[in-house]
Design an enzyme around this catalytic site. Structure first.
Site, mmCIF file in Angstrom:
data_model
loop_
_atom_site.group_PDB
_atom_site.id
_atom_site.type_symbol
_atom_site.label_atom_id
_atom_site.label_comp_id
_atom_site.label_asym_id
_atom_site.label_seq_id
_atom_site.Cartn_x
_atom_site.Cartn_y
_atom_site.Cartn_z
ATOM 1 N N TYR A 20 0.842 -1.195 0.000
ATOM 2 C CA TYR A 20 0.000 0.000 0.000
ATOM 3 C C TYR A 20 0.882 1.251 0.000
ATOM 4 C CZ TYR A 20 -3.839 3.121 1.351
ATOM 5 O OH TYR A 20 -4.771 4.130 1.382
ATOM 6 N N HIS B 52 1.329 4.065 -3.143
ATOM 7 C CA HIS B 52 1.073 5.491 -2.928
ATOM 8 C C HIS B 52 2.336 6.329 -3.129
ATOM 9 C CE1 HIS B 52 -2.855 4.297 -1.495
ATOM 10 N NE2 HIS B 52 -3.199 5.569 -1.620
ATOM 11 N N TYR C 273 -3.141 15.797 1.579
ATOM 12 C CA TYR C 273 -3.806 14.494 1.692
ATOM 13 C C TYR C 273 -2.837 13.584 2.437
ATOM 14 C CZ TYR C 273 -6.668 10.525 -0.064
ATOM 15 O OH TYR C 273 -7.480 9.431 -0.185
ATOM 16 N N TRP D 127 -7.541 3.537 -10.645
ATOM 17 C CA TRP D 127 -6.804 3.466 -9.372
ATOM 18 C C TRP D 127 -7.494 2.516 -8.409
ATOM 19 C CZ3 TRP D 127 -2.158 4.553 -7.552
ATOM 20 C CH2 TRP D 127 -1.973 4.604 -6.166
#
Length: 104
Positions: free
Chosen positions: A18, A22, A41, A76
């Site tokens: 993960y 990212h 973010y 995505w």
């Protein structure tokens, strides 16, 4: 500027993948988010519960959760679906969180 927070759920053992995905966020997705007014973010992980906590600063009408009809976001979601709990359309199971305290 609005602050948004929500939680999602990572599948067991997927933290490093993960993080990797990212860290390699697609430039076109980054551009879409910035264009939609997402200026900050962050995503945090509670490893005890595999709960992801996301925080965004947004100027405009909504945050990343409102971009689900765009092709790049759908792509995505499909790319990330093997790492996290998802809905039938591959969108992450996402629960908005209410702000109960803020200090400037």
């Amino acid at each position: 500027m609005e602050r948004l927070a929500f939680k999602m759920y990572l599948n067991e053992g997927q933290k490093e993948e993960y993080r990797k995905r990212h860290n390699e966020l697609w430039p076109e997705l980054r551009q879409l988010l910035k264009g939609a007014g997402v200026s900050e973010y962050s995503i945090f992980l509670d490893e005890e519960t595999s709960t992801l906590f996301a925080f965004q600063k947004v100027s405009g009408d909504g945050g990343s959760q409102d971009l689900g009809q765009t092709e790049i976001v759908k792509k995505w979601w499909a790319f990330m679906a093997d790492l996290m709990k998802t809905n039938p359309d591959n969108s992450p199971v996402s629960i908005p969180l209410e702000e109960v305290f803020y200090m400037e």
